[in-house]
Design a protein around this motif. Structure first.
Motif, PDB file in Angstrom:
ATOM      1  N   SER A 151       4.844  -1.443  -4.642  1.00  0.00           N
ATOM      2  CA  SER A 151       3.987  -0.404  -4.054  1.00  0.00           C
ATOM      3  C   SER A 151       2.873  -1.056  -3.241  1.00  0.00           C
ATOM      4  O   SER A 151       2.403  -2.147  -3.565  1.00  0.00           O
ATOM      5  N   ASN A 152       2.450  -0.363  -2.195  1.00  0.00           N
ATOM      6  CA  ASN A 152       1.358  -0.875  -1.376  1.00  0.00           C
ATOM      7  C   ASN A 152       0.030  -0.781  -2.107  1.00  0.00           C
ATOM      8  O   ASN A 152      -0.734  -1.739  -2.170  1.00  0.00           O
ATOM      9  N   VAL A 154      -1.640   0.816  -5.787  1.00  0.00           N
ATOM     10  CA  VAL A 154      -1.446   1.475  -7.073  1.00  0.00           C
ATOM     11  C   VAL A 154      -2.804   1.624  -7.747  1.00  0.00           C
ATOM     12  O   VAL A 154      -3.529   0.637  -7.941  1.00  0.00           O
TER      13      VAL A 154
END
Length: 364
Positions: A151-152, A154
């Motif tokens: 994920s970019n 979180v």
């Protein structure tokens, strides 16, 4: 009295010495070393008392007691460290306990047992069940790290909520493993109870007793638990300064040093019964201890951390995830056929040594 009990009784002298060292400010490294030694006999007596009470109470309650209190020393040390805010060391100790039980404890057992007996046998079905459950534990460790990696952005709260959910599932699974081992498929695990009763009988029969003195061993259990808690406070208070002075990282301290201190009782038990040609119990102790840490101790620490304001999640580093996966895979492969020899023990120890060196040289 057995040699193990005599040695552990003699080592208790380090408990007051460690307390005195902390009060008199003998230096962090000295206090760290003395308290580490002092924890070892206390852990052995705590484990011995649990075993004796288990024999006294019978298979069902005794098995439950062993299942819940089998890693009490590691849990106490981790709770004290968590209270002091040493979250990274606590997380590393979870990884280290799983790795050391599967590779070090089982490796020593197979090596020393294999040197005495050409080939030893144990029930592969128990190893397979424990291996399957350990695979779930690996998944639980892998997932939070994977979420962050893939994920970019979180939010920390998301990882915290995921960790709490996973912790609840793991505790639930551990409860079902207890039902499996103590109720529906208890016949697969009877060897452990038989062995414990067999070891207790000769010692007590000399005094005309059929079973251990329950209240005496309850007192020993309480005293050992209090002792572990007190000495753990001293140990944790000195661990950061002492290990930094030795040039050791928090990762290496948690993965290698803490499990060696807290897991001494399991190592002694696993090796002792392996030398007596009871690899069933030895493998159960090593793999069962790893299961207890992964499915119960780690989730408890996550929940307690939230309650006491020291948030802890299951977001382990990629290197820790790889180490646990390696330990589980090689332990499963070696235990699949239900047979062991000294070479397989040596392979487990070699793997542990390589991982230990990797953690030592791993940058902060």
């Amino acid at each position: 009295m057995s040699i193990k009990n005599l040695v552990s009784l003699g080592l208790l002298i380090f408990v007051p010495i460690a307390i005195a060292a902390e009060k008199l400010e003998w230096g962090a490294l000295t206090v760290f070393g003395l308290s580490a030694i002092a924890i070892v006999p206390l852990a052995i007596w705590l484990s011995t008392a649990t075993e004796e009470i288990a024999v006294s109470l019978g298979p069902s309650i005794g098995g439950l007691l062993n299942a819940v209190f089998g890693n009490a020393t590691e849990l106490i040390i981790s709770l004290v460290a968590l209270k002091e805010g040493l979250v990274d060391i606590v997380k590393a100790s979870i990884t280290g306990t799983v790795v050391s039980n599967l590779l070090l404890a089982m490796g020593l057992s197979m090596l020393l047992g294999g040197l005495r007996y050409k080939e030893q046998e144990f029930q592969p079905v128990v190893a397979r069940v424990n291996g399957s459950t350990m695979t779930l534990a690996v998944i639980a460790i892998v997932l939070p790290a994977t979420v962050i990696t893939t994920s970019n952005v979180v939010e920390p709260s998301a990882i915290s909520h995921l960790s709490l959910f996973v912790a609840a599932v793991l505790i639930l699974v551990y409860g079902f493993t207890l039902i499996f081992s103590l109720k529906t498929h208890s016949y697969l695990y009877d060897v452990g109870v038989v062995e414990l009763e067999g070891e207790a009988t000769p010692e007590h029969s000399e005094h005309g007793e059929g079973k251990p003195n329950l209240w005496f061993w309850v007192g020993i259990l309480l005293a050992a638990t209090i002792g572990v808690a007190v000495v753990s406070e001293i140990f944790v208070g000195a661990v950061e300064e002492a290990t930094a002075g030795l040039g050791l990282t928090p990762l290496f301290t948690g993965v290698i040093l803490l499990p060696l201190v807290g897991g001494a009782a399991e190592y002694v038990t696993a090796v002792r019964v392996a030398i007596k040609n009871n690899m069933d119990l030895s493998v159960s102790v090593a793999m069962g201890s790893s299961l207890l840490v992964a499915l119960l101790v780690a989730p408890i620490l996550v929940i307690v951390g939230q309650l006491i304001g020291q948030p802890m999640d299951l977001n382990f580093s990629l290197f820790e995830v790889v180490a646990v996966a390696i330990a589980v895979i090689i332990a499963n492969l070696i235990s699949l056929d239900g047979r062991s020899n000294w070479l397989e023990g040596l392979l487990l120890l070699a793997t542990y040594s390589i991982l230990g060196a990797a953690f030592y040289f791993h940058p902060v």
